[in-house]
Design an enzyme around this catalytic site. Structure first.
Site: not given
Length: 462
Positions: A187, A317, A323, A330
């Site tokens: 969960h 980025s 970053k 993805e």
């Protein structure tokens, strides 16, 4: 542009002089200017396999002069090899039986055969695209046969090896970290411990399930429609043609192809491809979970789970210096979405079998081949650029494990669920360790806590 005149049942039309195709291909090229998705070359090459096998069998049965059959086989071999790929310009969005692509192959083979025979490129003599290359065939049985051959070859040559590559990589990482204990989560909340190896082993098993589903769908796809001709009756073909052409195609392709026992179903429905598409969707679901779990575990590096160190492949980025993003995750999850969408298209298209023919064949095979290619490439790419280079952040895993509240579950057998819940609640609300809360509540001693709450002992049945 220099042209030559070609003819079909509708009259004459100008065709580029250097093209091997004829009138029907040219009409389709002009009438279906839709999108940029060309008919997959895998289907074209498979259609050429059909033409080669048909010529061989028709000559053997006395239905075609041997000299013409030899010319057709020679030209078909050139198509199969890919040397004539530039002569197949038609798009997916054409007649739903694939008739234009079937004729494109017929015309190119005839055009090249006539050139080999010294009669110039194109034309209908000595080899006619319909009378000779397409003898004992219809688009209605040749195109689905080519669909099935193309799909089988793509699964066997691309997808299954790609899946094996990813499975082997995940299995190696699972074995590497089989003893590294970390916090489990259900969960999206802290749960009892697992090892990182156990966590990764789930993906290995899930890939095995998906592979079994894919492999189980293949035998039915080996039953080909060839010999059904226009509506499934076999009109205009020799009584032995269906069985012999299936055997010839099996020999040519190395696939265990057999003649479909019911040609009417083979032309009118494609439920067998729907089953395969569903299995491909199952694999997409597995890959989606793999991608999502790894990017969750790799989130951070300081404000997330940060339990897995994913490879830093490229800057993440254009505005935030330093970053790095989970780009492989993805990409894998995006292609999974595409495959799931393709399955919907295949299901809808296969449901459109009206009377004796399904006329959504091109879009079915286009989507299946796209899904197979995406999944195969995705598996290999994800292994190479993500799984192979990832590692466990053991320090972070240990910190989460030490602070985890659900280690209290080990006390259930000794002090009961309710008392264990009191310890967890007190530890959470007062920001204390489980040990501190348990001793303050006088539910266990320090010695008992040491004996009973041992993460490494919570990984299997006792």
């Amino acid at each position: 542009m220099t042209t030559r005149t070609e003819t079909d049942s509708m009259g004459t039309i100008e065709v580029p002089a250097d093209a091997y195709w004829g009138a029907q291909t040219q009409r389709s090229k002009q009438n279906f200017v839709i999108g940029g998705q060309q008919m997959p070359l895998a289907v074209v090459h498979a259609l050429a396999q059909v033409k080669k096998a048909a010529a061989k069998v028709n000559a053997e049965l006395g239905e075609l002069p041997q000299e013409l059959a030899s010319l057709i086989e020679q030209a078909a071999d050139e198509v199969i090899s890919g040397t004539l790929d530039a002569h197949f310009p038609l798009v997916v969005w054409q007649t739903g039986s694939g008739t234009q692509s079937n004729m494109n192959v017929n015309e190119v083979i005839a055009g090249r055969a006539n050139e080999i025979a010294g009669q110039g490129r194109g034309g209908k003599s000595p080899v006619h695209p319909n009378d000779h290359v397409n003898r004992a065939q219809s688009s209605n049985d040749s195109f689905p046969t080519a669909m099935y051959i193309a799909v089988l070859q793509a699964v066997n040559n691309q997808l299954l090896p790609g899946m094996q590559t990813l499975r082997d990589g995940l299995h190696a990482q699972s074995q590497r970290y089989m003893d590294l204990v970390k916090t489990g989560r259900t969960h999206m909340m802290d749960a009892t411990p697992v090892t990182f190896g156990q966590e990764l082993s789930a993906f290995v098993a899930q890939l095995d399930y998906a592979r079994a589903a894919i492999e189980n769908s293949l035998p039915a796809i080996c039953q080909i429609a060839q010999g059904g001709t226009a509506v499934g009756t076999g009109l205009n073909s020799h009584p032995q043609f269906a069985e012999k052409v299936a055997a010839a195609l099996a020999a040519q392709t190395g696939l265990p192809l057999i003649s479909a026992p019911n040609k009417f179903a083979a032309l009118a429905g494609h439920e067998r491809l729907v089953i395969l598409s569903g299995a491909l969707k199952t694999l997409a679901v597995v890959l989606m979970k793999l991608a999502n779990d790894l990017r969750l575990l790799g989130s951070g590096p300081r404000a997330g789970f940060a339990e897995v160190l994913l490879p830093a492949n490229e800057p993440g980025s254009s505005i935030m210096p330093g970053k790095v993003n989970p780009t492989q995750c993805e990409a894998l999850s995006m292609l999974a979405c595409q495959v799931i969408g393709n399955d919907t298209t295949v299901s809808m298209a296969a449901s459109q079998g009206h009377l004796q023919l399904n006329v959504f064949k091109p879009v079915i095979v286009h989507n299946l081949l796209e899904s197979i290619r995406l999944l195969a490439d995705g598996c290999v790419n994800f292994q190479e650029h993500c799984v192979a280079g990832m590692s466990a952040n053991e320090q972070q895993m240990a910190a989460h494990l030490e602070n985890g509240l659900m280690l209290v579950t080990a006390l259930n057998r000794h002090i009961g669920y309710d008392n264990a819940a009191k310890i967890a609640k007190k530890a959470y609300e007062e920001n204390k360790t489980l040990r501190q809360a348990a001793i303050e509540l006088e539910l266990v001693t320090d010695e008992q806590f040491n004996q009973w709450v041992r993460p490494q002992d919570m990984l299997k049945p006792e």
